[in-house]
Design an enzyme around this catalytic site. Structure first.
Site, PDB file in Angstrom:
ATOM      1  N   CYS A 164      -5.473  11.268 -10.374  1.00  0.00           N
ATOM      2  CA  CYS A 164      -4.956  12.224  -9.399  1.00  0.00           C
ATOM      3  C   CYS A 164      -5.851  13.444  -9.215  1.00  0.00           C
ATOM      4  CB  CYS A 164      -3.547  12.665  -9.808  1.00  0.00           C
ATOM      5  SG  CYS A 164      -2.433  11.272 -10.089  1.00  0.00           S
ATOM      6  N   HIS A 216      -1.896  18.689  -6.587  1.00  0.00           N
ATOM      7  CA  HIS A 216      -1.554  17.267  -6.508  1.00  0.00           C
ATOM      8  C   HIS A 216      -0.051  17.121  -6.312  1.00  0.00           C
ATOM      9  CE1 HIS A 216      -0.817  13.163  -7.485  1.00  0.00           C
ATOM     10  NE2 HIS A 216      -0.373  13.412  -8.707  1.00  0.00           N
ATOM     11  N   ASN A 240       3.927  10.060  -4.250  1.00  0.00           N
ATOM     12  CA  ASN A 240       2.733  10.314  -5.051  1.00  0.00           C
ATOM     13  C   ASN A 240       1.701   9.248  -4.713  1.00  0.00           C
ATOM     14  OD1 ASN A 240       0.769  10.466  -7.051  1.00  0.00           O
ATOM     15  ND2 ASN A 240       2.206  10.875  -8.703  1.00  0.00           N
TER      16      ASN A 240
END
Length: 335
Positions: A120, A259, A289
């Site tokens: 990420c 993120h 996500n």
């Protein structure tokens, strides 16, 4: 220990593009698949829906489409790009790389093609690398792409993880700027704590990580509480360290772009830093996500709705698998 420093730079972001698959997976859809509810998912994560790649759609397809979107919207030729960096945890194949597949698909004549894997934190790491490569004089025009198809490695019987993940891609063009232009990349930093990297992993060849047995089922495994605890404890400290290198306070940045793992987590991080949640740019509510792609998706959503303006000061911060984090303070140069 998170280390940050001022950045020497002669580069800037000159275009952005994104792509998400057509199929939408809503919280209501997940109610039919596992023991969960729309209310529970929204309250715990802020996510309402996510996009799911088709059976024949992979990271390289989303990446190439994001670059095409970039080129069309900003009238940018891409056949003279001299380096392609793709951040991905779900490549079509181990090799050839996603970057090589994008090069072939788009007919870019001569370019280095390199994939990087920082989960990420991959997009921000890619921007840091692109700036360094341009500053070295080796390249002048670099595509930084983030593309992941996490749905292909998600266990849809695990209600703690399947509610989180989606698929998507974002791309930016980073170009060398004429002498005398003010710097766009101001400061950055990174850290990794691989000692606890086993709290979130995607298995491959090994059956253990540093002595810790892991499940080799080819699916993403996450210890949610431990990752949450690590992020809320360490990300605020890292963000403050990046700001301190430029003598800036949280009040002096226009937008915080973390993120988009979980909006409840982001709210907790913002509270600890002292940044109002209203000054964050996120993508999780619409796309879930998407690992490395969450930050470019958030940037592009804000370009499209007019919130993100030329001259704004942004602090991008990716964090996740590794456990790795990377931050970048920059001036937005697109109109």
């Amino acid at each position: 220990m998170y280390h940050a420093s001022r950045i020497r730079s002669n580069a800037a972001i000159t275009a952005i593009g994104t792509c998400v698959p057509e199929r939408v997976l809503t919280n209501a859809d997940l109610e039919q698949m596992v023991d969960t509810s729309d209310e529970w998912i929204t309250r715990r994560t802020g996510i309402r829906e996510r996009r799911i790649a088709s059976e024949s759609e992979y990271a390289s397809h989303l990446a190439a489409a994001a670059v095409r979107n970039l080129a069309a919207r900003w009238n940018k030729p891409i056949d003279d790009v001299d380096c392609i960096l793709t951040a991905t945890s779900t490549p079509d194949a181990v090799f050839p790389s996603v970057s090589a597949l994008v090069q072939a698909e788009l007919g870019i004549r001569t370019a280095a093609a390199v994939d990087l894997q920082a989960a990420c934190a991959g997009f921000v790491s890619g921007l840091q690398m692109a700036n360094g490569l341009i500053l070295s004089g080796l390249y002048r025009k670099v595509l930084v792409i983030a593309a992941d198809t996490l749905s292909k490695v998600t266990d849809y019987t695990d209600r703690t993880t399947c509610i989180l993940f989606g698929d998507g891609a974002g791309a930016v063009l980073v170009e060398a700027q004429p002498d005398g232009e003010p710097p766009a990349f101001l400061a950055g930093g990174a850290s990794t704590d691989g000692r606890i990297g086993h709290h979130v992993y995607l298995s491959s060849l090994a059956s253990e990580l540093r002595g810790t047995p892991i499940t080799r089922n080819g699916k993403l495994i996450q210890n949610g509480p431990e990752v949450y605890r690590w992020a809320v404890e360490h990300v605020p400290e890292a963000v403050r360290t990046t700001l301190d290198t430029c003598g800036m306070s949280p009040e002096q940045i226009d937008w915080f772009v973390p993120h988009s793992a979980n909006l409840r987590m982001i709210a907790a991080i913002c509270e600890r830093i002292g940044i109002p949640y209203e000054r964050t740019l996120t993508s999780a509510e619409r796309f879930g996500n998407t690992s490395a792609a969450t930050i470019p998706l958030a940037l592009d959503l804000s370009v499209r709705d007019g919130r993100l303006m030329r001259g704004d000061t942004l602090l991008l911060h990716g964090f996740g698998g590794g456990l790795t984090q990377a931050g970048l303070l920059l001036k937005w140069t697109l109109t």
